[in-house]
Design an enzyme around this catalytic site. Structure first.
Site, mmCIF file in Angstrom:
data_model
loop_
_atom_site.group_PDB
_atom_site.id
_atom_site.type_symbol
_atom_site.label_atom_id
_atom_site.label_comp_id
_atom_site.label_asym_id
_atom_site.label_seq_id
_atom_site.Cartn_x
_atom_site.Cartn_y
_atom_site.Cartn_z
ATOM 1 N N ASP A 139 0.838 -1.192 0.000
ATOM 2 C CA ASP A 139 0.000 0.000 0.000
ATOM 3 C C ASP A 139 0.876 1.246 0.000
ATOM 4 O O ASP A 139 2.013 1.228 0.485
ATOM 5 C CB ASP A 139 -0.904 0.039 1.233
ATOM 6 C CG ASP A 139 -1.923 -1.082 1.252
ATOM 7 O OD1 ASP A 139 -2.153 -1.686 0.185
ATOM 8 O OD2 ASP A 139 -2.479 -1.342 2.325
ATOM 9 N N LYS A 140 0.328 2.338 -0.484
ATOM 10 C CA LYS A 140 1.068 3.598 -0.551
ATOM 11 C C LYS A 140 1.702 3.946 0.783
ATOM 12 O O LYS A 140 2.883 4.308 0.845
ATOM 13 C CB LYS A 140 0.123 4.725 -0.986
ATOM 14 C CG LYS A 140 0.773 6.106 -0.985
ATOM 15 C CD LYS A 140 -0.231 7.186 -1.365
ATOM 16 C CE LYS A 140 0.407 8.575 -1.301
ATOM 17 N NZ LYS A 140 -0.549 9.656 -1.662
#
Length: 333
Positions: A139-140
């Site tokens: 995930d970012k």
């Protein structure tokens, strides 16, 4: 957005075939299949991810069509923390805040853009295109170690290992998560299928195993530390190691929230804990409020090298912001 209502002739037909017949020549069947896979097609308000979904009369089908973009990402001079690199692959320690692959709202400034610039001509091509082979993602706002293929052979080999999830190969993944509260046992397994949330299709949720988009998901966890532990076996927070048996989108975040222990800083799956920081003592309160991402770090990745067959094992230390957060909780003990 386009909206269509199915008629009597649609009964029993595949979703992608029916849409391509109605929307030609504006949208090709391949484009429609991609939109379905991206969750952009809904039936009566619910996203449908299966191209072969069978239709019946009287259904309301909506299609969200994103704005077009340049199909070829450009290389960008973005600093990378390279852990290891050879002619087949590159292992990096991804910082929080870096998106892995270009997509809606993030067409530049991604890991792929950085790798295209860094690797240059050492990329021999994935599927005939000179690009890095992304075999797994973080995930970012999740930091940590990840591997990227530089050629077709490595991409196929690594993809097969990740698809097998280490059941019959050397793949191993371990994450460190800081969660609210503490599980009722030191070790455990969360076996709960994931699918798109009805309320927000960008989010995942625990769904019934028979739902069409349900995906098998298993997370193993072990409590490493408990902070401000009490006599009734509860605690303010815990440091947990999670090992994945499957690799679904947002899996650890959704699974830990599912058992009542969302990640500190995760406002997407632990928003009900947002006000918990207001009850903390200083300086912990200030540090928790300043930590604006999920407290999750991919600390370990092991896999078999696609060419040599050697078992490669890489670890990445917890980044400074999360290390400071952990220390603050440790000082409450």
């Amino acid at each position: 957005m386009k909206e269509l209502i199915t008629d009597t002739d649609s009964t029993g037909k595949r979703l992608d075939a029916w849409l391509s017949a109605r929307l030609a020549p504006d949208l090709s069947r391949n484009r429609i299949q991609s939109l379905i896979g991206e969750g952009q097609v809904s039936i009566d308000g619910t996203p449908v991810l299966e191209t072969k979904h069978k239709l019946r009369e009287g259904l309301r089908i909506t299609i969200e069509i994103p704005e077009p973009h340049d199909a070829t990402p450009k290389g960008e001079d973005i600093a990378l923390d390279i852990v290891y690199e050879d002619t087949d692959l590159i292992v990096i320690n991804k910082p929080a805040g870096l998106v892995v692959h270009p997509g809606n709202g993030n067409w530049t400034g991604t890991l792929v853009n950085a790798l295209l610039h860094h690797c240059g001509d050492t990329l021999s091509g994935i599927g005939g295109v000179r690009r890095p082979g992304i075999v797994h993602r973080l995930d970012k706002e999740t930091s940590g170690v990840m591997v990227v293929a530089k050629n077709d052979l490595a991409h196929r080999h690594l993809s097969a290992q990740f698809a097998d999830h280490g059941r019959t190969n050397e793949l191993e993944r371990a994450y460190i998560a800081l969660v609210w509260g503490t599980p009722d046992r030191t070790t455990g397994t969360i076996d709960a299928p994931l699918g798109r949330s009805h309320r927000d299709r960008t989010k995942q949720a625990i769904v019934h195993e028979e739902r069409e988009d349900a995906r098998h998901a298993i997370t193993h966890f072990e409590v490493k530390e408990r902070y401000d532990a009490r006599e009734d076996a509860t605690a303010l927070a815990s440091l947990v190691e999670c090992r994945l048996e499957t690799g679904r989108t947002h899996q650890i975040r959704v699974h830990m929230a599912h058992i009542g222990h969302p990640l500190v800083g995760d406002l997407e799956y632990g928003s009900s804990y947002k006000t918990k920081a207001n009850k903390l003592n200083e300086p912990l309160q200030t540090i928790v409020k300043a930590f604006t991402r999920q407290a999750l770090h991919a600390k370990l990745l092991a896999f078999e090298h696609p060419t040599t067959g050697d078992v490669m094992r890489f670890e990445a230390a917890v980044p400074s912001d999360m290390a400071e957060l952990i220390r603050a909780f440790q000082e409450t003990a």
